[in-house]
Design a protein around this motif. Structure first.
Motif, PDB file in Angstrom:
ATOM      1  N   LEU A  40      47.642  76.675  43.323  1.00  0.00           N
ATOM      2  CA  LEU A  40      48.197  75.407  42.841  1.00  0.00           C
ATOM      3  C   LEU A  40      48.420  75.413  41.331  1.00  0.00           C
ATOM      4  CD1 LEU A  40      46.275  72.678  44.873  1.00  0.00           C
ATOM      5  CD2 LEU A  40      48.733  73.162  44.946  1.00  0.00           C
ATOM      6  N   CYS A  58      45.478  66.208  44.024  1.00  0.00           N
ATOM      7  CA  CYS A  58      46.761  66.316  43.324  1.00  0.00           C
ATOM      8  C   CYS A  58      47.270  64.912  43.030  1.00  0.00           C
ATOM      9  CB  CYS A  58      47.788  67.062  44.172  1.00  0.00           C
ATOM     10  SG  CYS A  58      47.374  68.785  44.494  1.00  0.00           S
ATOM     11  N   ASN A  62      48.415  69.622  54.569  1.00  0.00           N
ATOM     12  CA  ASN A  62      46.985  69.917  54.623  1.00  0.00           C
ATOM     13  C   ASN A  62      46.207  69.044  53.635  1.00  0.00           C
ATOM     14  OD1 ASN A  62      44.634  71.299  55.468  1.00  0.00           O
ATOM     15  ND2 ASN A  62      44.813  72.737  53.745  1.00  0.00           N
ATOM     16  N   VAL A  63      46.497  67.746  53.680  1.00  0.00           N
ATOM     17  CA  VAL A  63      45.928  66.815  52.706  1.00  0.00           C
ATOM     18  C   VAL A  63      45.617  65.476  53.378  1.00  0.00           C
ATOM     19  CG1 VAL A  63      47.151  67.828  50.738  1.00  0.00           C
ATOM     20  CG2 VAL A  63      48.217  65.964  52.026  1.00  0.00           C
ATOM     21  N   TYR A  92      38.947  75.217  45.327  1.00  0.00           N
ATOM     22  CA  TYR A  92      40.331  74.734  45.327  1.00  0.00           C
ATOM     23  C   TYR A  92      41.271  75.910  45.541  1.00  0.00           C
ATOM     24  CZ  TYR A  92      40.466  76.504  40.486  1.00  0.00           C
ATOM     25  OH  TYR A  92      40.398  77.308  39.365  1.00  0.00           O
ATOM     26  N   LEU A 119      51.181  72.866  50.265  1.00  0.00           N
ATOM     27  CA  LEU A 119      50.101  72.181  50.972  1.00  0.00           C
ATOM     28  C   LEU A 119      50.495  71.837  52.404  1.00  0.00           C
ATOM     29  CD1 LEU A 119      48.914  69.894  48.052  1.00  0.00           C
ATOM     30  CD2 LEU A 119      47.702  71.856  48.993  1.00  0.00           C
ATOM     31  N   SER A 136      38.312  71.327  50.292  1.00  0.00           N
ATOM     32  CA  SER A 136      38.258  71.752  48.895  1.00  0.00           C
ATOM     33  C   SER A 136      37.778  70.593  48.033  1.00  0.00           C
ATOM     34  CB  SER A 136      39.627  72.235  48.415  1.00  0.00           C
ATOM     35  OG  SER A 136      40.447  71.140  48.051  1.00  0.00           O
ATOM     36  N   VAL A 173      43.079  67.566  48.914  1.00  0.00           N
ATOM     37  CA  VAL A 173      43.295  68.811  49.646  1.00  0.00           C
ATOM     38  C   VAL A 173      42.099  69.060  50.568  1.00  0.00           C
ATOM     39  CG1 VAL A 173      43.763  71.275  49.455  1.00  0.00           C
ATOM     40  CG2 VAL A 173      44.616  69.694  47.698  1.00  0.00           C
ATOM     41  N   ARG A 174      42.385  69.232  51.848  1.00  0.00           N
ATOM     42  CA  ARG A 174      41.316  69.401  52.838  1.00  0.00           C
ATOM     43  C   ARG A 174      40.474  70.646  52.537  1.00  0.00           C
ATOM     44  NH1 ARG A 174      42.472  66.041  57.304  1.00  0.00           N
ATOM     45  NH2 ARG A 174      44.671  65.354  57.389  1.00  0.00           N
TER      46      ARG A 174
END
Length: 207
Positions: free
Chosen positions: A125, A193, A140-141, A121, A137, A189, A186-187
């Motif tokens: 964050l 969130c 990127n999610v 991760y 982010l 990882s 999250v990409r």
């Protein structure tokens, strides 16, 4: 994600069969300006009877930090079973190490089996509010939405439907929904969130 409810049954099978481990870090935001509560969710998928589980322990191979849960949560979906917890947490002075972990699964007969998993991760964050996390982010999610009823029971998890258009339409089409939360995966990882809750405006119910 694992989104099912639990329970019942017993077995005389003494063989433990862990076929995989589902793990992810959850950054849980109370409001836009609060730092997240960080917790680790770990569930062992088992081909044996999960109701015989007694204890699950995880250990970071990089640091030897250990976490243990007695009487893990049991989840069943169709023909699959998992045992674990959503709520491994760290003391304030440390954070969950990135890297490989060993899971030790113990059943009621004191039989044990081990399995490996890893987590990753963006460490940044941990120190960012929900508002800052959105900027950090920067798309990127993968985004989904989670709807809850008045008893905090999940009633929908999935994409934000085009027909909803806005919050008013979302609540109008989902009468049981009292609040929702955006869930950002999250990409590249293991991180999710959970953004702050958005509540139904009860003053508009009769309009």
């Amino acid at each position: 994600m694992l989104v099912a409810l639990v329970f019942m049954s017993c077995s005389t099978d003494t063989d433990i069969k862990v076929s995989g481990v589902d793990s992810f870090i959850i950054f849980d935001y109370e409001d836009e300006d609060a730092l997240p509560l960080v917790r680790l969710s770990v569930f062992a998928e088992t081909a044996s009877d999960a109701h015989r589980v007694e204890r699950i322990k995880i250990m970071s191979r990089e640091t030897s930090y250990e976490w243990t849960v007695d009487e893990p949560v049991i989840i069943e979906s169709e023909s699959k079973q998992w045992a674990g917890t959503y709520n491994f947490v760290c003391p304030e002075e440390i954070s969950f190490p990135v890297g490989f972990y060993t899971l030790t699964y113990t059943d009621s007969g004191s039989n044990e089996v081990e399995a490996a998993f890893s987590i990753s991760y963006p460490h940044e964050l941990i120190g960012k509010t929900a508002r800052e996390a959105n900027e950090f982010l920067d798309g990127n999610v993968l985004e989904n939405i989670v709807l809850y009823d008045e008893n905090d029971i999940l009633i929908y998890y999935g994409i934000y439907k085009e027909s909803w258009r806005d919050d008013a339409r979302l609540f109008a089409e989902n009468n049981e929904c009292v609040y929702y939360r955006r869930c950002l995966s999250v990409r590249a990882s293991s991180a999710f969130c959970l953004m702050p809750s958005v509540y139904k405006d009860v003053s508009t119910d009769d309009q």
